[in-house]
Design a protein around this motif. Structure first.
Motif: not given
Length: 185
Positions: A21, A25, A37, A42, A84, A96, A99, A104-105, A109
């Motif tokens: 990812g 990102i 991001f 991350w 992604c 998953q 995120a 971020l989801d 994202f």
């Protein structure tokens, strides 16, 4: 004549074979001008602060010293989408979770567990370790979170018995079908 501001235009990015990812990102950071991001954050979240073993980044995408600078006064594009797409089940689960953990989801994202191909259907991908990491004759088949260059072919060469144990069916879609189903901008 009115001119539309750059930051009002939608940004859509798609990373096929998202892997760990980091590129996704970075792409979302550039496209959205959103400093949330962040590759350092991350990386920490992806590895659950070192408790999840992440495979090496061959191209060193996880390096923080090459992250795009976002000016403090940058206007964030609120209508951004970054897709992604990761077919490896083990890697998808960790992407998953990361995120979602970083929220971020809800910022556009999106992580999806599928493959992109010329036809839609189902395909087998390794779901976990194929062979034992300690077995020098099969170490080349190991699969960890973010393992690169493993996929469909690793399941195709196995016996039916091995395939049932270590591979999982994953949806495969054409890019056109994916965009029609998932891209909203």
């Amino acid at each position: 004549q009115s001119k539309t501001s750059f930051n009002n235009d939608p940004f859509v990015g798609i990373s096929v074979g998202c892997n760990k990812g980091f590129d996704a990102i970075e792409t979302m950071r550039m496209g959205s001008s959103d400093a949330r991001f962040d590759k350092v954050t991350w990386n920490q979240t992806l590895s659950m602060d070192g408790t999840v073993e992440i495979d090496e980044s061959v191209c060193e995408q996880n390096r923080s010293d090459n992250q795009v600078h976002v000016p403090l006064n940058a206007k964030v594009r609120s209508n951004s989408e970054m897709h992604c797409i990761e077919p490896m089940p083990l890697t998808y689960d960790v992407l998953q979770r990361a995120a979602h953990s970083l929220n971020l989801d809800s910022e556009g994202f999106l992580v999806n567990n599928l493959a992109i191909g010329k036809r839609s259907g189902m395909v087998l991908f390794p779901k976990a370790h194929i062979g034992e990491v300690d077995d020098p004759n099969r170490n080349h088949n190991r699969v960890k979170v973010g393992t690169e260059n493993k996929g469909i072919e690793n399941c195709e060469i196995l016996t039916d018995e091995e395939r049932m144990r270590v591979c999982q069916e994953v949806p495969i879609m054409t890019l056109d079908d994916y965009v029609s189903k998932y891209v909203t901008s």
